[in-house]
Design an enzyme around this catalytic site. Structure first.
Site, short mmCIF file in Angstrom:
data_model
loop_
_atom_site.label_atom_id
_atom_site.label_comp_id
_atom_site.label_asym_id
_atom_site.label_seq_id
_atom_site.Cartn_x
_atom_site.Cartn_y
_atom_site.Cartn_z
N SER A 281 0.81 -1.21 0.00
CA SER A 281 0.00 0.00 0.00
C SER A 281 0.85 1.27 0.00
CB SER A 281 -0.96 -0.05 1.20
OG SER A 281 -1.88 1.01 1.19
N ASP A 292 10.13 5.55 -10.00
CA ASP A 292 9.67 6.16 -11.25
C ASP A 292 10.28 7.54 -11.49
OD1 ASP A 292 8.17 3.94 -11.65
OD2 ASP A 292 6.22 4.94 -11.72
N LYS A 306 -0.69 -4.20 -3.13
CA LYS A 306 -1.97 -3.67 -2.65
C LYS A 306 -2.14 -2.26 -3.20
CE LYS A 306 -5.08 -1.92 0.44
NZ LYS A 306 -5.55 -0.54 0.52
#
Length: 523
Positions: A281, A292, A306
């Protein structure tokens, strides 16, 4: 309650489809029929709970219901506090032994000390009666401002001491550890993403920078997540203002973008993020954003996966429904959520075990990604993949042979912890007087032979024995390390605990290797 009110109003104004109207009528009629005709008296509250759980069980694995008590317990660590007497404790031989009172907390204020045993709570005996840990916690916790009378047994004092403790809010910290692991390299471990996590992280970064930190190991291993806002706040400490952290998309919820805020305390300097199969999460939001945005390197194993966003819907009795409303996406467009089948929550929960069975946790080449899931990082255009979880840049296999079978069996039978607690209880004062600073402790402390012998003796009584002398010798080293770490924790805190165990962590050592090389290149 505002969300619930909004939903109720919108439902009144929105015309239900004939199918939805029929479903609602069926539910109402079934409840009325049971209430009026069933042979026995019914607990309507339990029936309602069961009906809600039954509906939600047909949906995704993260849409859930918790009753009022479960909701309170679930929210405590995320709200960064609970209300109680403020002590860290263990249960030793059916008696609550205080490891240490919370600094400036209610118990410390009235004079309760480490090593004290709580035997009475408001005249109820809790020692030697095999009371569950949960039952003890219920008696010790309570609303701020309420009073509890504790009966304390203290070494050297013949009678039971009585202390009147006024309960208060007790802070819960999500930054477990922060220390300089090497000159110029800091280490910070976050256990979950709570309300105060960004603030705690900021304080830790400022402290370590003052100590000369130039690069950082951020440990998110076993971190199951928490609040989205906390993940954004944590990411903002490392990303430039305005850089994308995460975005969400859903059927009924509009597209939302969450970007880094100004004021980050570590916008320059190398970062390594540690993750594993239990990092989920909010942990995946942070590690995905750092990867990224090409801000740092991820080390470990593929994360849990998740990536579903829940909206909490409070109900009038204090219970709560968490409804999945959208998906998380990393800045490059990767969906974090791993595949699932609605109504098949058991299979979903067994996913990590299934990864272990097929060898994914031990071998990176057993993980395969479809080309359709390919994405590129935003600055360096490195290839990364969606499809569930964050795949690290450096894979660290799960070492299933790290601990001897003998050590594992001693641990499972609680031989190590029980004997350690007994020894620590007898020698706590002596240890604190001997080791005034952690550096001396780290360089000179060795686990006492008598403690290791007592662990082995307990194992023998429980029919836990080594296969051979080699396994026993190996277990001595393994036990010595954990005893040293536990002792450091009990004299100081969790930072010192991790300062010991991290020297035996393959993930941490790999991070140190990478950061040390980077530092040399910059000189």
């Amino acid at each position: 309650m505002a969300v619930l009110a909004t939903l109720t109003v919108s439902a009144q104004h929105e015309r239900l489809s004939p199918k939805a109207e029929m479903a609602l009528r069926k539910l109402t009629m079934a409840e009325l029929a049971l209430k009026t005709l069933y042979i026995d008296t019914l607990d309507e509250s339990k029936l309602t709970d069961a009906a809600i759980k039954g509906m939600l069980s047909q949906l995704d694995p993260h849409t859930s219901y918790t009753n009022a008590e479960e909701t309170k317990k679930f929210n405590e660590p995320l709200n960064s506090n609970f209300e109680g007497i403020g002590v860290q404790f263990n249960i030793l031989k059916d008696t609550l032994v205080i490891i240490q009172p919370v600094s400036k907390g209610p118990s410390e204020k009235v004079g309760i000390l480490a090593g004290d045993r709580i035997v009475l709570v408001n005249d109820t005996v809790i020692a030697g009666v095999k009371m569950s840990r949960e039952s003890i916690m219920k008696r010790l916790r309570g609303p701020k401002g309420t009073t509890v009378i504790l009966g304390i047994v203290r070494k050297g004092v013949p009678e039971i001491l009585k202390f009147k403790v006024v309960r208060d809010k007790i802070p819960l910290h999500s930054v477990d550890a922060s220390y300089m692991i090497r000159p110029s390299i800091g280490y910070i471990r976050i256990s979950n993403f709570a309300v105060n996590t960004p603030k705690e992280l900021e304080e830790a970064l400022v402290k370590l920078k003052k100590q000369g930190m130039k690069s950082l190991i951020l440990d998110l291993q076993d971190n199951g997540g928490g609040y989205l806002e906390a993940a954004v706040g944590v990411s903002s400490q490392f990303l430039q203002p305005g850089e994308m952290v995460v975005y969400t998309d859903g059927r009924a919820v509009t597209h939302q973008e969450f970007k880094a805020k100004a004021g980050g305390k570590f916008l320059k300097g190398d970062i390594v993020v540690l993750v594993n199969e239990y990092s989920a999460s909010a942990s995946e939001i942070v590690s995905g954003a750092i990867q990224d945005q090409d801000r740092g390197i991820i080390i470990g194993r593929r994360t849990f996966g998740k990536g579903l966003v829940q909206r909490p819907i409070p109900l009038p009795d204090g219970s709560l429904i968490r409804i999945t409303v959208s998906h998380y996406y990393t800045p490059s467009g990767r969906c974090i959520q791993k595949p699932y089948v609605k109504g098949k929550s058991k299979e979903y929960q067994e996913d990590v075990y299934n990864r272990y069975k097929i060898g994914e946790l031990m071998h990176a080449d057993s993980i395969h990604f479809a080309d359709s899931l390919k994405c590129k990082t935003l600055k360096k255009q490195r290839i990364v993949y969606g499809g569930g979880g964050i795949m690290p840049d450096y894979f660290i296999p799960l070492d299933t042979l790290k601990y001897s079978k003998y050590y594992q069996n001693l641990s499972r039978k609680n031989c190590i912890l029980e004997n350690y607690m007994d020894y620590q209880d007898k020698h706590r004062k002596e240890l604190k007087e001997t080791y005034k600073d952690f550096k001396t402790f780290r360089n000179t402390y060795n686990a006492p032979a008598e403690l290791i012998d007592s662990i082995f003796a307990t194992g023998t009584r429980l029919k836990v024995t080594p296969a051979n002398e080699e396994e026993k010798t190996r277990a001595v080293k393994e036990i010595s390390l954990i005893i040293k770490a536990l002792t450091a924790r009990d004299i100081w805190d969790m930072s010192e605990y991790f300062a010991i165990v991290n020297e035996d962590s393959e993930s941490v050592q790999k991070a140190l290797e990478i950061l040390t090389k980077n530092n040399k290149k910059k000189k």
